[in-house]
Design a protein around this motif. Structure first.
Motif, PDB file in Angstrom:
ATOM      1  N   THR A   1       0.805  -1.219   0.000  1.00 31.16           N
ATOM      2  CA  THR A   1       0.000   0.000   0.000  1.00 31.16           C
ATOM      3  C   THR A   1       0.840   1.273   0.000  1.00 31.16           C
ATOM      4  OG1 THR A   1      -0.177  -0.134   2.419  1.00 31.16           O
ATOM      5  CG2 THR A   1      -1.983  -1.082   1.122  1.00 31.16           C
ATOM      6  N   ASP A   2       2.128   1.180   0.363  1.00 32.12           N
ATOM      7  CA  ASP A   2       2.973   2.379   0.368  1.00 32.12           C
ATOM      8  C   ASP A   2       3.907   2.448  -0.836  1.00 32.12           C
ATOM      9  OD1 ASP A   2       4.603   0.294   1.159  1.00 32.12           O
ATOM     10  OD2 ASP A   2       5.569   1.392   2.790  1.00 32.12           O
ATOM     11  N   ASP A   3       3.583   1.702  -1.892  1.00 31.36           N
ATOM     12  CA  ASP A   3       4.409   1.743  -3.099  1.00 31.36           C
ATOM     13  C   ASP A   3       4.225   3.055  -3.857  1.00 31.36           C
ATOM     14  OD1 ASP A   3       5.794  -0.628  -2.872  1.00 31.36           O
ATOM     15  OD2 ASP A   3       4.285  -1.810  -3.910  1.00 31.36           O
ATOM     16  N   LEU A   4       5.223   3.365  -4.701  1.00 26.91           N
ATOM     17  CA  LEU A   4       5.265   4.618  -5.441  1.00 26.91           C
ATOM     18  C   LEU A   4       4.829   4.425  -6.886  1.00 26.91           C
ATOM     19  CD1 LEU A   4       8.639   5.870  -4.005  1.00 26.91           C
ATOM     20  CD2 LEU A   4       6.517   7.191  -3.886  1.00 26.91           C
ATOM     21  N   PHE A   5       3.934   5.295  -7.335  1.00 25.69           N
ATOM     22  CA  PHE A   5       3.425   5.251  -8.706  1.00 25.69           C
ATOM     23  C   PHE A   5       3.825   6.519  -9.447  1.00 25.69           C
ATOM     24  CE2 PHE A   5       0.756   2.568  -6.157  1.00 25.69           C
ATOM     25  CZ  PHE A   5       0.430   1.494  -6.970  1.00 25.69           C
ATOM     26  N   TYR A   6       4.173   6.358 -10.716  1.00 25.07           N
ATOM     27  CA  TYR A   6       4.397   7.501 -11.590  1.00 25.07           C
ATOM     28  C   TYR A   6       3.014   7.957 -12.032  1.00 25.07           C
ATOM     29  CZ  TYR A   6       6.747  10.288 -15.247  1.00 25.07           C
ATOM     30  OH  TYR A   6       7.235  11.302 -16.025  1.00 25.07           O
ATOM     31  N   ILE A   7       2.524   9.077 -11.487  1.00 17.96           N
ATOM     32  CA  ILE A   7       1.108   9.395 -11.619  1.00 17.96           C
ATOM     33  C   ILE A   7       0.760  10.186 -12.873  1.00 17.96           C
ATOM     34  CG2 ILE A   7       0.691   9.244  -9.134  1.00 17.96           C
ATOM     35  CD1 ILE A   7       0.749  12.335  -9.051  1.00 17.96           C
ATOM     36  N   GLN A   8       1.750  10.478 -13.705  1.00 18.70           N
ATOM     37  CA  GLN A   8       1.493  11.126 -14.989  1.00 18.70           C
ATOM     38  C   GLN A   8       0.544  12.315 -14.842  1.00 18.70           C
ATOM     39  OE1 GLN A   8       3.328  10.631 -17.584  1.00 18.70           O
ATOM     40  NE2 GLN A   8       3.161   8.598 -18.480  1.00 18.70           N
ATOM     41  N   SER A   9      -0.621  12.296 -15.516  1.00 16.23           N
ATOM     42  CA  SER A   9      -1.499  13.468 -15.547  1.00 16.23           C
ATOM     43  C   SER A   9      -2.228  13.742 -14.238  1.00 16.23           C
ATOM     44  CB  SER A   9      -2.515  13.337 -16.682  1.00 16.23           C
ATOM     45  OG  SER A   9      -1.894  13.578 -17.917  1.00 16.23           O
ATOM     46  N   MET A  10      -2.102  12.878 -13.250  1.00 13.53           N
ATOM     47  CA  MET A  10      -2.609  13.240 -11.924  1.00 13.53           C
ATOM     48  C   MET A  10      -1.709  14.297 -11.284  1.00 13.53           C
ATOM     49  SD  MET A  10      -4.250   9.642 -10.561  1.00 13.53           S
ATOM     50  CE  MET A  10      -3.930   9.958  -8.840  1.00 13.53           C
ATOM     51  N   THR A  11      -0.613  14.653 -11.983  1.00 13.06           N
ATOM     52  CA  THR A  11       0.194  15.823 -11.616  1.00 13.06           C
ATOM     53  C   THR A  11      -0.592  17.111 -11.878  1.00 13.06           C
ATOM     54  OG1 THR A  11       2.238  14.638 -12.189  1.00 13.06           O
ATOM     55  CG2 THR A  11       2.368  17.042 -12.104  1.00 13.06           C
ATOM     56  N   LYS A  12      -1.403  17.119 -12.926  1.00  9.57           N
ATOM     57  CA  LYS A  12      -2.103  18.333 -13.359  1.00  9.57           C
ATOM     58  C   LYS A  12      -2.989  18.948 -12.266  1.00  9.57           C
ATOM     59  CE  LYS A  12      -2.175  17.384 -18.388  1.00  9.57           C
ATOM     60  NZ  LYS A  12      -1.438  16.113 -18.508  1.00  9.57           N
ATOM     61  N   PRO A  13      -3.830  18.175 -11.567  1.00 10.43           N
ATOM     62  CA  PRO A  13      -4.634  18.791 -10.509  1.00 10.43           C
ATOM     63  C   PRO A  13      -3.795  19.425  -9.395  1.00 10.43           C
ATOM     64  CG  PRO A  13      -5.538  16.652 -11.103  1.00 10.43           C
ATOM     65  CD  PRO A  13      -4.215  16.761 -11.789  1.00 10.43           C
ATOM     66  N   ILE A  14      -2.655  18.814  -9.083  1.00  9.44           N
ATOM     67  CA  ILE A  14      -1.785  19.372  -8.041  1.00  9.44           C
ATOM     68  C   ILE A  14      -1.205  20.713  -8.486  1.00  9.44           C
ATOM     69  CG2 ILE A  14       0.426  19.039  -6.854  1.00  9.44           C
ATOM     70  CD1 ILE A  14      -0.258  16.068  -6.620  1.00  9.44           C
ATOM     71  N   ILE A  15      -0.735  20.782  -9.726  1.00  8.03           N
ATOM     72  CA  ILE A  15      -0.177  22.030 -10.249  1.00  8.03           C
ATOM     73  C   ILE A  15      -1.247  23.106 -10.322  1.00  8.03           C
ATOM     74  CG2 ILE A  15       0.747  23.114 -12.340  1.00  8.03           C
ATOM     75  CD1 ILE A  15       2.849  21.601 -10.725  1.00  8.03           C
ATOM     76  N   SER A  16      -2.448  22.733 -10.758  1.00 11.59           N
ATOM     77  CA  SER A  16      -3.547  23.701 -10.830  1.00 11.59           C
ATOM     78  C   SER A  16      -3.881  24.249  -9.447  1.00 11.59           C
ATOM     79  CB  SER A  16      -4.784  23.041 -11.455  1.00 11.59           C
ATOM     80  OG  SER A  16      -4.507  22.607 -12.767  1.00 11.59           O
ATOM     81  N   THR A  17      -3.828  23.388  -8.441  1.00 12.26           N
ATOM     82  CA  THR A  17      -4.087  23.811  -7.065  1.00 12.26           C
ATOM     83  C   THR A  17      -3.011  24.786  -6.590  1.00 12.26           C
ATOM     84  OG1 THR A  17      -5.250  21.751  -6.560  1.00 12.26           O
ATOM     85  CG2 THR A  17      -4.338  22.977  -4.695  1.00 12.26           C
ATOM     86  N   ALA A  18      -1.760  24.461  -6.874  1.00  9.89           N
ATOM     87  CA  ALA A  18      -0.664  25.358  -6.507  1.00  9.89           C
ATOM     88  C   ALA A  18      -0.840  26.726  -7.171  1.00  9.89           C
ATOM     89  CB  ALA A  18       0.675  24.732  -6.914  1.00  9.89           C
ATOM     90  N   PHE A  19      -1.240  26.709  -8.426  1.00 13.39           N
ATOM     91  CA  PHE A  19      -1.447  27.958  -9.169  1.00 13.39           C
ATOM     92  C   PHE A  19      -2.570  28.783  -8.544  1.00 13.39           C
ATOM     93  CE2 PHE A  19      -2.986  30.293 -13.035  1.00 13.39           C
ATOM     94  CZ  PHE A  19      -1.825  31.013 -13.262  1.00 13.39           C
TER      95      PHE A  19
END
Length: 407
Positions: free
Chosen positions: A83-101
């Protein structure tokens, strides 16, 4: 007569005991027994050789009611998924960047109606193709209006992502994402060498707009995107395992990217995502994360911008981000529009799922999926690493999660 009464009492107690034994286990409004159907779905996809395994998670009424891992993080080594493995989340990066903006929007650095060219002059004189099948020397049109910040966030500014196979997008993909680029500033400077797919505000086209957001974040904040995310989001939210580069001590937790070949066999892909020495702080993709870390981000958004008594956004800004800003332009999914960083359900029944109006969501190209349903106070995630992207996993996630609800 007395014997008959005792007999009836005994039968009634036995009957009540049988009902009690069969009563569903309800945790925070979720029938935990029915969660097994979600696990069965994941197992069936593994048995078919479609995915190596997956991590799934359900949060309801602010309580984690399910967090599970099935299968392998690497089908070659047979290392089990955790459950604590790391995933390359690709476009799930977009919501995080939009939130930061949008955090910078709240600080007054810009208005959503502002043209992008007000802050990045190189966007002022962009051209527009007449057909996506045009060659590089075909005539183009001038802009009828400037791309606005809202259009940048909602993928309605005419920019492209280069994902389709028409000549215009192929040229963009080959030029924009070419190897050797070292910074997001350099990459976005490349963007302006290519024409837009459409006049701003006339079409929804999935785009590399979040990369432009990154350049603007750096311009407004005076920090690199990497540092801004760390200091303003990841560290305060305790998203300790989210970032563009994975530390040596955590690299064993990376889930390998897999692909299912024409022979129907799933295997580790020949090319793996970069996980160290990354210097292009992209908004399009690039982040690694765990299901639990991403769920924390989702909980903050579900709570109207606040998590553990710290406020990141106002409730009204979250409402603004998760409203439809594209009218009927977004045609990817029925009953759905696009907000400022997320797809947004306008009409639950039209989406042919049990989704509530106002649900917001997105996914990553390697089949990482999430949704947030504010009405039901519900968050769900399905995360695997298989390169043949499909929305069927997202639809199945909704199907298997909504049927667990018992409140």
């Amino acid at each position: 007569m007395k014997f008959t009464k005792h007999l009836l009492l005994l039968f009634s107690l036995l009957f009540v005991g049988e009902i009690s034994a069969q009563a569903p286990k309800i945790v925070a409004g979720i029938n935990v027994d029915r969660v097994k159907r979600l696990e069965k779905f994941v197992q069936s996809e593994m048995d078919k050789g479609n995915i190596p395994g997956a991590v799934t998670m359900i949060i309801h009424n602010s309580q984690v009611v399910h967090q599970g891992a099935l299968g392998y993080k690497n089908v070659t080594t047979k290392a089990p998924m955790t459950t604590d493995d790391l995933f390359y989340i690709q476009s799930m990066t977009k919501p995080i960047i939009s939130t930061a903006f949008m955090m910078l929007y709240e600080e007054g650095y810009f208005k959503l109606s502002d043209p992008v060219s007000k802050y990045l002059p190189e966007f002022k004189n962009l051209r527009v193709v007449r057909s996506v099948n045009d060659g590089p020397d075909a005539p183009t049109d001038s802009l009828k209006s400037q791309i606005t910040m809202t259009q940048l966030l909602s993928h309605s500014g005419g920019l492209t992502h280069g994902l389709d196979q028409n000549p215009v997008q192929i040229r963009f993909r080959n030029g924009y994402f070419k190897p050797g680029i070292k910074t997001i500033q350099e990459r976005v400077a490349n963007m302006t060498k290519f024409p837009l797919l459409a006049q701003p505000g006339t079409e929804w086209n999935y785009s590399a707009g979040p990369d432009v957001l990154c350049v603007l974040i750096e311009k407004f904040s005076g920090m690199s995107v990497n540092e801004f995310l760390k200091s303003r989001l990841f560290e305060p939210l305790e998203m300790k395992h989210t970032g563009y580069n994975v530390p040596k001590e955590e690299q064993a937790k990376i889930v390998a990217l897999h692909t299912k070949g024409k022979n129907g066999t799933i295997s580790v892909a020949a090319n793996q995502p970069p996980f160290e020495n990354v210097t292009v702080w992209s908004g399009v993709n690039g982040l690694f994360s765990t299901a639990a870390d991403y769920a924390t981000f989702c909980q903050m958004m579900l709570a109207g911008g606040t998590y553990k008594s710290k406020q990141y956004l106002s409730r009204k800004t979250v409402e603004l981000m998760t409203a439809n800003h594209t009218g009927d332009l977004f045609q990817l999914s029925p009953g759905t529009g696009w907000g400022l960083g997320f797809a947004v359900v306008k009409d639950g029944p039209a989406s042919q799922t049990s989704a509530s109006k106002g649900l917001f969501y997105w996914a990553g190209a390697n089949n990482t999926h999430f949704f947030i349903d504010p009405k039901e106070k519900l968050i769900a995630l399905f995360m695997t690493q298989e390169s043949n992207f499909t929305w069927e996993y997202h639809n199945s996630l909704r199907q298997m999660v909504y049927q667990t609800m018992a409140d």
